[in-house]
Scaffold this motif. Structure first.
Motif, PDB file in Angstrom:
ATOM      1  N   ALA A  33     -11.986   0.386  20.189  1.00 38.92           N
ATOM      2  CA  ALA A  33     -13.053   0.599  19.215  1.00 38.92           C
ATOM      3  C   ALA A  33     -12.425   1.168  17.945  1.00 38.92           C
ATOM      4  CB  ALA A  33     -14.087   1.565  19.769  1.00 38.92           C
ATOM      5  N   VAL A  34     -12.798   0.615  16.788  1.00 38.97           N
ATOM      6  CA  VAL A  34     -12.168   0.998  15.525  1.00 38.97           C
ATOM      7  C   VAL A  34     -13.238   1.348  14.495  1.00 38.97           C
ATOM      8  CG1 VAL A  34     -10.615   0.283  13.656  1.00 38.97           C
ATOM      9  CG2 VAL A  34     -10.239  -0.576  15.995  1.00 38.97           C
ATOM     10  N   GLN A  35     -13.033   2.463  13.824  1.00 40.84           N
ATOM     11  CA  GLN A  35     -13.808   2.809  12.641  1.00 40.84           C
ATOM     12  C   GLN A  35     -12.844   2.918  11.465  1.00 40.84           C
ATOM     13  OE1 GLN A  35     -17.168   5.645  12.734  1.00 40.84           O
ATOM     14  NE2 GLN A  35     -16.491   6.182  14.810  1.00 40.84           N
ATOM     15  N   VAL A  36     -13.326   2.596  10.272  1.00 41.14           N
ATOM     16  CA  VAL A  36     -12.504   2.668   9.065  1.00 41.14           C
ATOM     17  C   VAL A  36     -13.198   3.538   8.031  1.00 41.14           C
ATOM     18  CG1 VAL A  36     -11.429   1.384   7.174  1.00 41.14           C
ATOM     19  CG2 VAL A  36     -11.535   0.373   9.478  1.00 41.14           C
ATOM     20  N   SER A  37     -12.458   4.497   7.507  1.00 42.44           N
ATOM     21  CA  SER A  37     -12.894   5.250   6.330  1.00 42.44           C
ATOM     22  C   SER A  37     -12.068   4.737   5.153  1.00 42.44           C
ATOM     23  CB  SER A  37     -12.685   6.755   6.530  1.00 42.44           C
ATOM     24  OG  SER A  37     -13.579   7.272   7.485  1.00 42.44           O
ATOM     25  N   ASP A  38     -12.650   3.803   4.397  1.00 43.64           N
ATOM     26  CA  ASP A  38     -11.989   3.225   3.227  1.00 43.64           C
ATOM     27  C   ASP A  38     -12.388   4.083   2.033  1.00 43.64           C
ATOM     28  OD1 ASP A  38     -11.151   1.716   1.056  1.00 43.64           O
ATOM     29  OD2 ASP A  38     -11.631  -0.195   2.008  1.00 43.64           O
ATOM     30  N   LEU A  39     -11.522   5.008   1.651  1.00 37.23           N
ATOM     31  CA  LEU A  39     -11.920   6.080   0.748  1.00 37.23           C
ATOM     32  C   LEU A  39     -12.335   5.587  -0.632  1.00 37.23           C
ATOM     33  CD1 LEU A  39      -9.316   8.840   1.720  1.00 37.23           C
ATOM     34  CD2 LEU A  39     -11.582   8.374   2.677  1.00 37.23           C
ATOM     35  N   TYR A  40     -11.621   4.604  -1.172  1.00 40.23           N
ATOM     36  CA  TYR A  40     -12.027   4.072  -2.478  1.00 40.23           C
ATOM     37  C   TYR A  40     -13.346   3.325  -2.371  1.00 40.23           C
ATOM     38  CZ  TYR A  40      -7.643   5.363  -4.777  1.00 40.23           C
ATOM     39  OH  TYR A  40      -6.594   6.067  -5.315  1.00 40.23           O
ATOM     40  N   ALA A  41     -13.507   2.526  -1.345  1.00 38.02           N
ATOM     41  CA  ALA A  41     -14.758   1.787  -1.160  1.00 38.02           C
ATOM     42  C   ALA A  41     -15.927   2.743  -0.954  1.00 38.02           C
ATOM     43  CB  ALA A  41     -14.634   0.829   0.021  1.00 38.02           C
ATOM     44  N   MET A  42     -15.671   3.868  -0.313  1.00 37.57           N
ATOM     45  CA  MET A  42     -16.699   4.875  -0.069  1.00 37.57           C
ATOM     46  C   MET A  42     -16.989   5.711  -1.305  1.00 37.57           C
ATOM     47  SD  MET A  42     -15.104   6.146   3.570  1.00 37.57           S
ATOM     48  CE  MET A  42     -16.007   7.691   3.656  1.00 37.57           C
ATOM     49  N   ARG A  43     -16.154   5.571  -2.336  1.00 39.11           N
ATOM     50  CA  ARG A  43     -16.223   6.439  -3.518  1.00 39.11           C
ATOM     51  C   ARG A  43     -16.153   7.911  -3.091  1.00 39.11           C
ATOM     52  NH1 ARG A  43     -17.189   3.667  -8.092  1.00 39.11           N
ATOM     53  NH2 ARG A  43     -18.004   1.537  -7.883  1.00 39.11           N
ATOM     54  N   TRP A  44     -15.174   8.167  -2.238  1.00 38.70           N
ATOM     55  CA  TRP A  44     -14.996   9.503  -1.684  1.00 38.70           C
ATOM     56  C   TRP A  44     -14.781  10.538  -2.793  1.00 38.70           C
ATOM     57  CZ3 TRP A  44     -15.667  12.028   2.705  1.00 38.70           C
ATOM     58  CH2 TRP A  44     -15.060  13.269   2.856  1.00 38.70           C
ATOM     59  N   LYS A  45     -15.487  11.620  -2.722  1.00 34.10           N
ATOM     60  CA  LYS A  45     -15.324  12.733  -3.663  1.00 34.10           C
ATOM     61  C   LYS A  45     -14.062  13.498  -3.286  1.00 34.10           C
ATOM     62  CE  LYS A  45     -17.606  17.151  -4.728  1.00 34.10           C
ATOM     63  NZ  LYS A  45     -16.802  18.027  -3.846  1.00 34.10           N
ATOM     64  N   ALA A  46     -13.090  13.505  -4.169  1.00 34.63           N
ATOM     65  CA  ALA A  46     -11.792  14.083  -3.826  1.00 34.63           C
ATOM     66  C   ALA A  46     -11.716  15.582  -4.052  1.00 34.63           C
ATOM     67  CB  ALA A  46     -10.686  13.397  -4.638  1.00 34.63           C
ATOM     68  N   THR A  47     -12.587  16.138  -4.872  1.00 33.14           N
ATOM     69  CA  THR A  47     -12.450  17.549  -5.249  1.00 33.14           C
ATOM     70  C   THR A  47     -13.186  18.463  -4.282  1.00 33.14           C
ATOM     71  OG1 THR A  47     -14.322  17.251  -6.764  1.00 33.14           O
ATOM     72  CG2 THR A  47     -12.094  17.096  -7.683  1.00 33.14           C
ATOM     73  N   LEU A  48     -12.485  19.502  -3.832  1.00 30.42           N
ATOM     74  CA  LEU A  48     -13.093  20.576  -3.047  1.00 30.42           C
ATOM     75  C   LEU A  48     -13.726  21.559  -4.021  1.00 30.42           C
ATOM     76  CD1 LEU A  48     -13.425  22.287  -0.410  1.00 30.42           C
ATOM     77  CD2 LEU A  48     -11.178  23.248  -0.916  1.00 30.42           C
ATOM     78  N   ASP A  49     -15.034  21.771  -3.912  1.00 27.76           N
ATOM     79  CA  ASP A  49     -15.707  22.700  -4.830  1.00 27.76           C
ATOM     80  C   ASP A  49     -16.996  23.214  -4.190  1.00 27.76           C
ATOM     81  OD1 ASP A  49     -17.628  20.639  -5.154  1.00 27.76           O
ATOM     82  OD2 ASP A  49     -16.636  19.883  -6.960  1.00 27.76           O
ATOM     83  N   GLY A  50     -17.750  23.966  -4.966  1.00 25.26           N
ATOM     84  CA  GLY A  50     -18.951  24.595  -4.432  1.00 25.26           C
ATOM     85  C   GLY A  50     -20.024  23.631  -3.992  1.00 25.26           C
ATOM     86  N   ALA A  51     -20.005  22.411  -4.486  1.00 30.98           N
ATOM     87  CA  ALA A  51     -21.019  21.431  -4.100  1.00 30.98           C
ATOM     88  C   ALA A  51     -20.891  21.012  -2.639  1.00 30.98           C
ATOM     89  CB  ALA A  51     -20.932  20.204  -5.005  1.00 30.98           C
ATOM     90  N   ASP A  52     -19.769  21.343  -1.991  1.00 26.92           N
ATOM     91  CA  ASP A  52     -19.578  20.969  -0.588  1.00 26.92           C
ATOM     92  C   ASP A  52     -20.409  21.838   0.358  1.00 26.92           C
ATOM     93  OD1 ASP A  52     -17.820  18.994  -1.323  1.00 26.92           O
ATOM     94  OD2 ASP A  52     -16.045  20.234  -1.063  1.00 26.92           O
ATOM     95  N   ARG A  53     -20.943  22.940  -0.142  1.00 27.97           N
ATOM     96  CA  ARG A  53     -21.818  23.800   0.665  1.00 27.97           C
ATOM     97  C   ARG A  53     -23.235  23.682   0.128  1.00 27.97           C
ATOM     98  NH1 ARG A  53     -21.591  30.448   1.077  1.00 27.97           N
ATOM     99  NH2 ARG A  53     -23.516  30.657   2.299  1.00 27.97           N
ATOM    100  N   LEU A  54     -24.126  23.118   0.909  1.00 25.35           N
ATOM    101  CA  LEU A  54     -25.451  22.769   0.413  1.00 25.35           C
ATOM    102  C   LEU A  54     -26.332  23.974   0.144  1.00 25.35           C
ATOM    103  CD1 LEU A  54     -26.194  19.664   2.674  1.00 25.35           C
ATOM    104  CD2 LEU A  54     -25.122  19.741   0.417  1.00 25.35           C
ATOM    105  N   ASP A  55     -26.112  25.095   0.826  1.00 28.56           N
ATOM    106  CA  ASP A  55     -26.970  26.270   0.646  1.00 28.56           C
ATOM    107  C   ASP A  55     -26.336  27.324  -0.249  1.00 28.56           C
ATOM    108  OD1 ASP A  55     -24.950  27.052   2.364  1.00 28.56           O
ATOM    109  OD2 ASP A  55     -26.265  28.265   3.642  1.00 28.56           O
TER     110      ASP A  55
END
Length: 258
Positions: A33-55
């Motif tokens: 079984a294979v899953q793919v995380s294609d980061l460019y296709a996903m438009r992955w957010k590369a920056t770690l910042d305060g928006a990563d914590r929703l509350d």
């Protein structure tokens, strides 16, 4: 087996993209079984910042570790981070496909590690005492899983040899192998590297995919890189330096492999 492929190349028709597609097809044909995380296709957010914590209070001072810990423990991480962590829990092995850009992985993949390896998930795990210093370097949340890099580079293999101008490739990849994969517990396999990507023709591509297929078939039988486990007796704790009788006279990256 369950296999996750984390892929970072902006051009799907690139050699790196073609090798990713080959790996998916080959592994599924073998019943995995294979899953793919294609980061460019996903438009992955590369920056770690305060928006990563929703509350998070937007007026509060951002603390990367503290906010990460509270979001992970409280279930308030952004959905994309939680989804990648679930994929890692699911996977028995993880393949990281990327081109070697400026002596490392593309920034988008570095950002994947920074965000997905939350405090309490990728680090900050386990007891810290005079006997052990956390569950890391051979232990941790990802222990028992395997990881392998699939790397493409335009340079010649000699450029990355022991006396090559770019430095030994094993040294360039050490921060990834040891610090980003072995640290949270992966058994790290030797990388699959394709050199001189600009000189690829059909015949060489066929040889390359055949060699990659052999490595994929050996995901669970090939010996991992023999990194020294932090809490297995080779290191003084809490100094986290090698004991004087371990690899005497050896320093640098090579001292941390048995």
């Amino acid at each position: 087996m369950n296999i996750l492929i984390v892929h970072a190349h902006p051009e799907p028709r690139s050699l790196n993209g073609a090798l990713k597609d080959y790996a998916v097809q080959h592994l599924r044909a073998q019943g995995h079984a294979v899953q793919v995380s294609d980061l460019y296709a996903m438009r992955w957010k590369a920056t770690l910042d305060g928006a990563d914590r929703l509350d998070r209070d937007p007026d509060a001072r951002f603390d990367a570790s503290l906010d990460s810990m509270q979001a992970y423990e409280g279930g308030t991480q952004s959905a994309d981070i939680a989804a990648e962590q679930d994929k890692l829990r699911w996977a028995d092995a993880v393949l990281f496909h990327f081109p070697l850009w400026w002596f490392s992985m593309p920034a988008i993949m570095k950002g994947w590690f920074e965000r997905v390896y939350a405090y309490g998930f990728g680090y900050g795990v386990g007891e810290h005492s005079d006997q052990r210093w956390g569950d890391r370097y051979g232990e941790g949340m990802l222990a028992g899983k395997r990881a392998m890099l699939v790397v493409t580079t335009g340079g010649w293999d000699s450029h990355y040899g022991p006396r090559g101008i770019n430095g030994p490739l094993d040294d360039l990849l050490f921060p990834i192998h040891h610090g980003m994969l072995f640290y949270p517990g992966f058994d790290v396999l030797p990388p699959f590297v394709v050199y001189r990507t600009g000189r690829m023709d059909d015949t060489r591509y066929a040889r390359t995919t055949a060699a990659l297929g052999e490595r994929l078939d050996a995901l669970w039988t090939q010996a991992p890189i023999p990194f020294r486990r932090q809490n297995a007796g080779d290191y003084l704790i809490p100094q986290l330096t090698l004991r004087p009788d371990v690899a005497p006279g050896v320093s640098g990256f090579s001292a941390h492999t048995a």
